[in-house]
Design a protein around this motif. Structure first.
Motif, PDB file in Angstrom:
ATOM      1  N   GLY A  58       0.797   6.144  10.279  1.00 22.55           N
ATOM      2  CA  GLY A  58       1.186   4.661   9.272  1.00 22.55           C
ATOM      3  C   GLY A  58       2.282   4.710   9.992  1.00 22.55           C
ATOM      4  N   ASP A  76       4.045   3.616   5.471  1.00 23.49           N
ATOM      5  CA  ASP A  76       2.213   3.169   5.191  1.00 23.49           C
ATOM      6  C   ASP A  76       1.056   3.540   4.905  1.00 23.49           C
ATOM      7  OD1 ASP A  76       2.126   2.731   7.605  1.00 23.49           O
ATOM      8  OD2 ASP A  76       2.661   0.016   7.574  1.00 23.49           O
ATOM      9  N   PRO A  78      -1.247   5.553   3.862  1.00 18.45           N
ATOM     10  CA  PRO A  78      -2.319   6.395   2.065  1.00 18.45           C
ATOM     11  C   PRO A  78      -2.093   7.326   2.053  1.00 18.45           C
ATOM     12  CG  PRO A  78      -3.790   5.131   4.167  1.00 18.45           C
ATOM     13  CD  PRO A  78      -2.857   5.221   4.335  1.00 18.45           C
ATOM     14  N   SER A 102       2.245   7.353  -3.955  1.00 19.31           N
ATOM     15  CA  SER A 102       1.895   5.784  -3.894  1.00 19.31           C
ATOM     16  C   SER A 102       2.389   4.553  -5.178  1.00 19.31           C
ATOM     17  CB  SER A 102       0.638   5.783  -3.922  1.00 19.31           C
ATOM     18  OG  SER A 102      -0.272   6.868  -2.923  1.00 19.31           O
ATOM     19  N   ASN A 108      -0.781   0.448   0.104  1.00 19.00           N
ATOM     20  CA  ASN A 108      -0.529   0.880   1.430  1.00 19.00           C
ATOM     21  C   ASN A 108       1.465   1.077   0.720  1.00 19.00           C
ATOM     22  OD1 ASN A 108      -2.725   1.757   2.641  1.00 19.00           O
ATOM     23  ND2 ASN A 108      -2.568  -0.761   3.532  1.00 19.00           N
TER      24      ASN A 108
END
Length: 157
Positions: A58, A76, A78, A102, A108
């Motif tokens: 990411g 971003d 995961p 998260s 994301n």
């Protein structure tokens, strides 16, 4: 794994595992810019996805975390249960953070604790962290292969 030290303020711990692993170089401080490429290695949801290591790629989205918390960076890539706690590695092959959490209601939107806040925990050890020299010139895919023996699955009980 054996708990060596814990930093409750940053929700991170230093564990000793009974296996040999190769160290990953650490950046001296977090200097990643928005859009910078990063990746992590881990074992997301091993009960469903299996116990094989996964690489997740990411970019850095922000230099701060929830409510502008400067200890964290927003990314971003995961982060699921099982790959939180893994290294956040930059395109130079250096650990720049630890994946942590998260924002569950947004897709994301994930966070990592910056390397700057990991060093105090490591300073409690007699052994010093790995060299800060990275591996420039390698692709993220090549770096993920190079470091696959550096990250192990640890089950928390």
């Amino acid at each position: 794994a054996t708990l060596l030290h814990a930093d409750h303020n940053n929700d991170v711990a230093l564990l000793k595992v009974d296996t040999s692993v190769k160290p990953i170089p650490m950046a001296p401080r977090f200097e990643e810019k928005r859009g910078g490429e990063i990746f992590t290695l881990g074992y997301p949801v091993p009960s469903a996805m299996g116990q094989g290591q996964k690489a997740t790629f990411g970019r850095v989205n922000a230099g701060s975390g929830v409510q502008d918390d400067p200890r964290f960076t927003q990314v971003d890539l995961p982060i699921q249960p099982g790959n939180s706690g893994g290294p956040l590695i930059n395109a130079r092959g250096q650990v720049v953070g630890i994946t942590t959490m998260s924002f569950r209601t947004l897709q994301n939107v994930n966070y990592a604790l910056k390397v700057d806040y990991i060093y105090p925990l490591l300073q409690m050890q007699e052994r010093k962290p790995a060299s800060t020299a990275g591996r420039s010139g390698l692709s993220l895919a090549a770096l993920s292969s190079l470091y696959e023996d550096s990250v192990v699955l640890v089950f928390a009980r």
